[in-house]
Design a protein around this motif. Sequence first.
Motif, PDB file in Angstrom:
ATOM      1  N   TRP A  32      49.684  30.456  39.573  1.00  0.00           N
ATOM      2  CA  TRP A  32      48.554  30.827  40.297  1.00  0.00           C
ATOM      3  C   TRP A  32      48.410  30.834  41.653  1.00  0.00           C
ATOM      4  N   ASN A  33      49.300  29.714  42.247  1.00  0.00           N
ATOM      5  CA  ASN A  33      48.985  29.369  43.841  1.00  0.00           C
ATOM      6  C   ASN A  33      49.333  30.448  44.679  1.00  0.00           C
ATOM      7  N   ARG A  34      48.508  30.501  45.660  1.00  0.00           N
ATOM      8  CA  ARG A  34      48.375  31.685  46.948  1.00  0.00           C
ATOM      9  C   ARG A  34      48.571  32.964  46.461  1.00  0.00           C
ATOM     10  N   LYS A  35      47.922  33.336  45.642  1.00  0.00           N
ATOM     11  CA  LYS A  35      47.801  34.933  45.084  1.00  0.00           C
ATOM     12  C   LYS A  35      46.425  35.404  45.015  1.00  0.00           C
ATOM     13  N   PRO A  36      45.951  36.396  45.127  1.00  0.00           N
ATOM     14  CA  PRO A  36      44.471  36.893  45.014  1.00  0.00           C
ATOM     15  C   PRO A  36      44.263  37.286  43.628  1.00  0.00           C
ATOM     16  N   GLY A  37      42.815  36.997  43.431  1.00  0.00           N
ATOM     17  CA  GLY A  37      42.442  37.101  42.268  1.00  0.00           C
ATOM     18  C   GLY A  37      40.925  38.146  42.348  1.00  0.00           C
ATOM     19  N   GLY A  38      40.732  39.043  41.368  1.00  0.00           N
ATOM     20  CA  GLY A  38      39.442  39.735  41.640  1.00  0.00           C
ATOM     21  C   GLY A  38      39.053  40.029  40.071  1.00  0.00           C
ATOM     22  N   ALA A  39      37.811  40.571  40.091  1.00  0.00           N
ATOM     23  CA  ALA A  39      37.209  40.672  38.647  1.00  0.00           C
ATOM     24  C   ALA A  39      36.439  41.892  38.452  1.00  0.00           C
ATOM     25  N   LEU A  40      36.453  42.333  37.400  1.00  0.00           N
ATOM     26  CA  LEU A  40      35.481  43.667  36.601  1.00  0.00           C
ATOM     27  C   LEU A  40      34.577  42.671  35.833  1.00  0.00           C
ATOM     28  N   ALA A  41      33.368  42.144  35.959  1.00  0.00           N
ATOM     29  CA  ALA A  41      32.528  41.133  35.310  1.00  0.00           C
ATOM     30  C   ALA A  41      31.542  42.102  34.420  1.00  0.00           C
ATOM     31  N   TYR A  42      31.054  41.706  33.363  1.00  0.00           N
ATOM     32  CA  TYR A  42      30.152  42.466  32.653  1.00  0.00           C
ATOM     33  C   TYR A  42      29.382  41.328  31.902  1.00  0.00           C
ATOM     34  N   GLY A  43      27.814  41.941  31.559  1.00  0.00           N
ATOM     35  CA  GLY A  43      27.179  41.023  30.923  1.00  0.00           C
ATOM     36  C   GLY A  43      25.765  41.538  31.364  1.00  0.00           C
ATOM     37  N   SER A  44      24.567  41.055  30.962  1.00  0.00           N
ATOM     38  CA  SER A  44      23.240  41.333  31.193  1.00  0.00           C
ATOM     39  C   SER A  44      23.043  41.273  32.612  1.00  0.00           C
ATOM     40  N   MET A  45      23.544  40.177  33.113  1.00  0.00           N
ATOM     41  CA  MET A  45      23.655  40.102  34.767  1.00  0.00           C
ATOM     42  C   MET A  45      24.662  40.383  35.700  1.00  0.00           C
ATOM     43  N   GLY A  46      25.521  41.437  34.899  1.00  0.00           N
ATOM     44  CA  GLY A  46      26.950  41.867  35.513  1.00  0.00           C
ATOM     45  C   GLY A  46      27.750  40.711  35.776  1.00  0.00           C
ATOM     46  N   MET A  99      44.302  29.900  44.770  1.00  0.00           N
ATOM     47  CA  MET A  99      44.112  31.353  44.899  1.00  0.00           C
ATOM     48  C   MET A  99      43.200  31.893  46.019  1.00  0.00           C
ATOM     49  N   VAL A 100      43.497  33.187  46.145  1.00  0.00           N
ATOM     50  CA  VAL A 100      42.459  33.912  47.128  1.00  0.00           C
ATOM     51  C   VAL A 100      41.433  34.721  46.185  1.00  0.00           C
ATOM     52  N   PRO A 101      40.163  33.988  45.906  1.00  0.00           N
ATOM     53  CA  PRO A 101      39.017  35.016  45.122  1.00  0.00           C
ATOM     54  C   PRO A 101      38.691  36.330  46.016  1.00  0.00           C
ATOM     55  N   LEU A 102      38.742  37.301  45.556  1.00  0.00           N
ATOM     56  CA  LEU A 102      38.358  38.473  46.482  1.00  0.00           C
ATOM     57  C   LEU A 102      36.754  38.425  46.768  1.00  0.00           C
ATOM     58  N   ARG A 103      36.410  38.945  47.700  1.00  0.00           N
ATOM     59  CA  ARG A 103      34.778  39.136  47.930  1.00  0.00           C
ATOM     60  C   ARG A 103      34.430  40.028  47.067  1.00  0.00           C
ATOM     61  N   ASN A 104      34.817  41.249  47.054  1.00  0.00           N
ATOM     62  CA  ASN A 104      34.625  42.500  46.146  1.00  0.00           C
ATOM     63  C   ASN A 104      34.750  42.312  44.769  1.00  0.00           C
ATOM     64  N   ALA A 105      34.092  42.810  43.941  1.00  0.00           N
ATOM     65  CA  ALA A 105      34.074  42.790  42.614  1.00  0.00           C
ATOM     66  C   ALA A 105      33.178  43.942  41.852  1.00  0.00           C
TER      67      ALA A 105
END
Length: 194
Positions: free
Chosen positions: A106-120, A137-143
């Motif tokens: 996982w090291n030194r790679k970006p990660g983002g998400a499409l998250a779901y649930g009642s609170m998104g 990793m580099v967590p992305l700000r935008n999701a």
Amino acid sequence: MSKPRIAVIISSTRKARFADKPAAWLMAQVANHPELDFELVDLRDQDLPFFDEAASNLWAPSQDERAQRWQEKVAGFDGYLFVLAEYNHSMPAALKNAFDQDYVGWNRKPGGALAYGSMGGARALEHLRNVMVEVQMVPLRNAVHIGGSDFFKVWSGGQNAPLSEIEGILKPSLDAMLDELVWWTRATKAAREG
């Protein structure tokens, strides 16, 4: 030079999961992306044991062949998008276990998400971001978040409408996340290869 490879990882392994619907929508949106190649990775198909190694593979090689196969798979990608369910204010145990099975890949790679649930899926994503920081990793700000009335509109336990009915709400967030993913994938890939 080939396009960077991004894994779209389905985090839930439940039979009754909702994840297949947003995963299919996401894969359709990125099918012809000009700068990145996307591959769907379903944790259901990975045959991962619960983490039971002497230590993280940062410190000692994993002994279980299933963990070794997972580590090879993770290492083959330049970034990750997670189709992220929220269970009890956190991520699914299957996803946390997938992180625990590998540290190095996982090291030194970006990660983002499409998250779901009642609170998104916001609380699960906050937890995921903490784990991403720990594995360097580099967590992305935008999701992308599917929550509230939008979630209940498309969820199979609600109205079960197609995601196209809320696409106008999701698309701006998706575009922002993908722009950020392209930038960080290029930057981290260049740095890893340099």
